[in-house]
Design a protein around this motif. Sequence first.
Motif, mmCIF file in Angstrom:
data_model
loop_
_atom_site.group_PDB
_atom_site.id
_atom_site.type_symbol
_atom_site.label_atom_id
_atom_site.label_comp_id
_atom_site.label_asym_id
_atom_site.label_seq_id
_atom_site.Cartn_x
_atom_site.Cartn_y
_atom_site.Cartn_z
ATOM 1 N N THR A 38 1.190 -1.496 -0.218
ATOM 2 C CA THR A 38 -0.013 0.256 -0.051
ATOM 3 C C THR A 38 0.457 1.546 -0.158
ATOM 4 O O THR A 38 2.186 1.239 0.355
ATOM 5 N N GLY A 39 0.152 2.549 -0.502
ATOM 6 C CA GLY A 39 1.529 4.043 -1.091
ATOM 7 C C GLY A 39 0.299 4.701 -1.000
ATOM 8 O O GLY A 39 -0.914 5.160 -1.466
ATOM 9 N N VAL A 40 1.129 5.710 -1.372
ATOM 10 C CA VAL A 40 0.914 7.421 -1.720
ATOM 11 C C VAL A 40 1.707 7.292 -3.204
ATOM 12 O O VAL A 40 2.325 7.131 -3.706
ATOM 13 N N GLY A 41 0.253 7.608 -3.815
ATOM 14 C CA GLY A 41 1.148 8.921 -5.217
ATOM 15 C C GLY A 41 1.052 10.399 -5.184
ATOM 16 O O GLY A 41 0.714 10.562 -4.223
ATOM 17 N N PHE A 42 2.409 10.825 -5.912
ATOM 18 C CA PHE A 42 2.645 11.574 -5.604
ATOM 19 C C PHE A 42 2.078 12.720 -7.442
ATOM 20 O O PHE A 42 3.065 12.096 -8.601
ATOM 21 N N ASN A 43 2.326 14.230 -8.379
ATOM 22 C CA ASN A 43 1.807 14.918 -9.074
ATOM 23 C C ASN A 43 2.350 16.157 -8.574
ATOM 24 O O ASN A 43 2.075 16.616 -7.620
ATOM 25 N N LYS A 44 2.914 16.557 -9.357
ATOM 26 C CA LYS A 44 3.209 17.697 -9.280
ATOM 27 C C LYS A 44 2.694 19.039 -10.841
ATOM 28 O O LYS A 44 2.614 18.325 -11.397
ATOM 29 N N ASN A 45 2.173 20.319 -10.420
ATOM 30 C CA ASN A 45 1.324 20.429 -11.244
ATOM 31 C C ASN A 45 0.162 20.096 -12.340
ATOM 32 O O ASN A 45 0.296 19.937 -13.146
ATOM 33 N N LEU A 46 -0.738 19.549 -11.809
ATOM 34 C CA LEU A 46 -1.792 18.851 -12.583
ATOM 35 C C LEU A 46 -2.777 19.892 -12.949
ATOM 36 O O LEU A 46 -3.240 20.582 -12.448
ATOM 37 N N THR A 47 -2.987 19.922 -14.212
ATOM 38 C CA THR A 47 -4.425 20.943 -14.493
ATOM 39 C C THR A 47 -4.936 19.403 -15.885
ATOM 40 O O THR A 47 -4.566 19.125 -16.043
ATOM 41 N N LEU A 48 -6.055 20.302 -15.595
ATOM 42 C CA LEU A 48 -6.946 20.080 -16.583
ATOM 43 C C LEU A 48 -7.746 20.508 -17.073
ATOM 44 O O LEU A 48 -8.861 21.386 -16.228
ATOM 45 N N VAL A 49 -8.481 20.932 -18.509
ATOM 46 C CA VAL A 49 -9.226 21.690 -19.350
ATOM 47 C C VAL A 49 -8.490 22.655 -18.896
ATOM 48 O O VAL A 49 -9.513 24.305 -18.529
ATOM 49 N N ASN A 50 -7.981 23.727 -18.899
ATOM 50 C CA ASN A 50 -6.702 24.832 -18.182
ATOM 51 C C ASN A 50 -7.083 25.462 -17.110
ATOM 52 O O ASN A 50 -6.554 26.452 -17.143
ATOM 53 N N GLU A 51 -7.822 23.992 -15.872
ATOM 54 C CA GLU A 51 -7.679 24.239 -14.240
ATOM 55 C C GLU A 51 -6.987 24.115 -13.488
ATOM 56 O O GLU A 51 -6.558 22.489 -14.138
ATOM 57 N N SER A 52 -6.429 24.271 -13.297
ATOM 58 C CA SER A 52 -5.526 23.432 -11.946
ATOM 59 C C SER A 52 -5.928 22.746 -10.959
ATOM 60 O O SER A 52 -7.078 22.766 -10.389
ATOM 61 N N ILE A 53 -5.516 21.507 -10.589
ATOM 62 C CA ILE A 53 -6.139 20.613 -9.702
ATOM 63 C C ILE A 53 -5.743 20.516 -8.297
ATOM 64 O O ILE A 53 -4.360 20.609 -8.252
ATOM 65 N N GLU A 54 -6.510 20.994 -7.318
ATOM 66 C CA GLU A 54 -6.294 21.365 -6.008
ATOM 67 C C GLU A 54 -6.405 20.015 -4.968
ATOM 68 O O GLU A 54 -7.277 19.506 -5.837
ATOM 69 N N ASN A 55 -5.796 19.903 -3.897
ATOM 70 C CA ASN A 55 -5.948 19.314 -3.198
ATOM 71 C C ASN A 55 -6.233 17.665 -3.556
ATOM 72 O O ASN A 55 -6.150 17.463 -3.070
ATOM 73 N N TYR A 56 -4.915 17.667 -4.030
ATOM 74 C CA TYR A 56 -4.902 16.226 -4.733
ATOM 75 C C TYR A 56 -4.306 14.837 -3.926
ATOM 76 O O TYR A 56 -3.051 15.839 -3.674
ATOM 77 N N ASN A 57 -5.245 13.758 -3.951
ATOM 78 C CA ASN A 57 -4.398 12.885 -3.192
ATOM 79 C C ASN A 57 -4.932 12.121 -3.873
ATOM 80 O O ASN A 57 -5.803 11.192 -4.569
ATOM 81 N N VAL A 58 -3.666 11.008 -3.679
ATOM 82 C CA VAL A 58 -3.575 9.230 -4.285
ATOM 83 C C VAL A 58 -3.310 8.391 -3.350
ATOM 84 O O VAL A 58 -1.820 8.415 -2.701
ATOM 85 N N PHE A 59 -4.021 6.717 -3.392
ATOM 86 C CA PHE A 59 -3.736 6.031 -2.000
ATOM 87 C C PHE A 59 -3.761 5.166 -3.428
ATOM 88 O O PHE A 59 -4.150 4.606 -4.009
ATOM 89 N N THR A 60 -2.858 4.018 -2.997
ATOM 90 C CA THR A 60 -2.834 2.779 -4.414
ATOM 91 C C THR A 60 -2.447 1.278 -3.217
ATOM 92 O O THR A 60 -1.855 1.861 -1.879
ATOM 93 N N THR A 61 -2.972 0.409 -3.582
ATOM 94 C CA THR A 61 -3.082 -0.954 -3.352
ATOM 95 C C THR A 61 -3.026 -2.160 -4.320
ATOM 96 O O THR A 61 -3.035 -1.628 -5.032
ATOM 97 N N GLN A 62 -1.684 -2.572 -4.013
ATOM 98 C CA GLN A 62 -0.944 -3.840 -5.045
ATOM 99 C C GLN A 62 -0.688 -4.947 -4.184
ATOM 100 O O GLN A 62 -0.602 -5.080 -3.189
ATOM 101 N N VAL A 63 -1.431 -5.383 -5.342
ATOM 102 C CA VAL A 63 -0.758 -6.970 -5.298
ATOM 103 C C VAL A 63 -0.081 -8.068 -6.605
ATOM 104 O O VAL A 63 -0.087 -7.302 -7.807
ATOM 105 N N ASN A 64 1.040 -8.620 -5.918
ATOM 106 C CA ASN A 64 1.422 -8.936 -6.565
ATOM 107 C C ASN A 64 2.040 -10.816 -7.183
ATOM 108 O O ASN A 64 2.426 -10.819 -5.661
ATOM 109 N N ALA A 65 2.123 -11.098 -8.396
ATOM 110 C CA ALA A 65 2.457 -13.083 -7.806
ATOM 111 C C ALA A 65 4.307 -12.835 -8.582
ATOM 112 O O ALA A 65 4.427 -12.228 -9.797
ATOM 113 N N ASN A 66 5.668 -12.597 -7.316
ATOM 114 C CA ASN A 66 7.035 -12.446 -8.918
ATOM 115 C C ASN A 66 7.701 -14.374 -8.537
ATOM 116 O O ASN A 66 6.978 -15.063 -8.021
#
Length: 185
Positions: free
Chosen positions: A29-57
């Motif tokens: 499990t973890g967190v993600g990061f982006n820097k200065n994202l825009t969507l339709v010429n609007e800046s994205i504020e309060n952006y949060n990303v959480f991730t869960t991952q399951v792998n077979a190696n």
Amino acid sequence: MKKIIFLAFALILFQNNYAQKHFSAEILTGVGFNKNLTLVNESIENYNVFTTQVNANYQFNLYKKLFAETGIGAQWYFNSGDVGVSNFKSTSLHLNVPFIISYPLFKKTSIGIGAALSNNKSFDDFDFRANHNIRTSLLLKGAYILNSNFSLLLIAKQNLSNTPDLYLINQPNFDVSVGISYKIF
């Protein structure tokens, strides 16, 4: 053609005699990061990303202490943020296929570097002829062996593809995950 079959058979036979192989299952499990994202010429504020991952190696020796790892995994991203006066929440599933080359630093720790391929678009929008279907990421992986079956993991993943901001909302440019690995056999 017979030479190729003979060489493939010899390689498999050689690997079975001299290389240790391990199959393992991982959950992270973890967190993600982006820097200065825009969507339709609007800046994205309060952006949060959480991730869960399951792998077979699958892990195998390459040369002396150097070993490689490959497999398949599923990674879920849970995103939220604000665009102008609107807010959004989304969940996306991505398939990961990593290839990592690692080296043991000490008796119980190892560090590896590699690459991973993952889908950039959801599976129902996936079209091999379209742009931005596949994402390539740089992987850094650290492992600490707790006992003969369990290991602690730290994985950092950095996007290497030239990806538009629209796709970075569902899968961030950089993410860090921690978890545990269980050696099946």
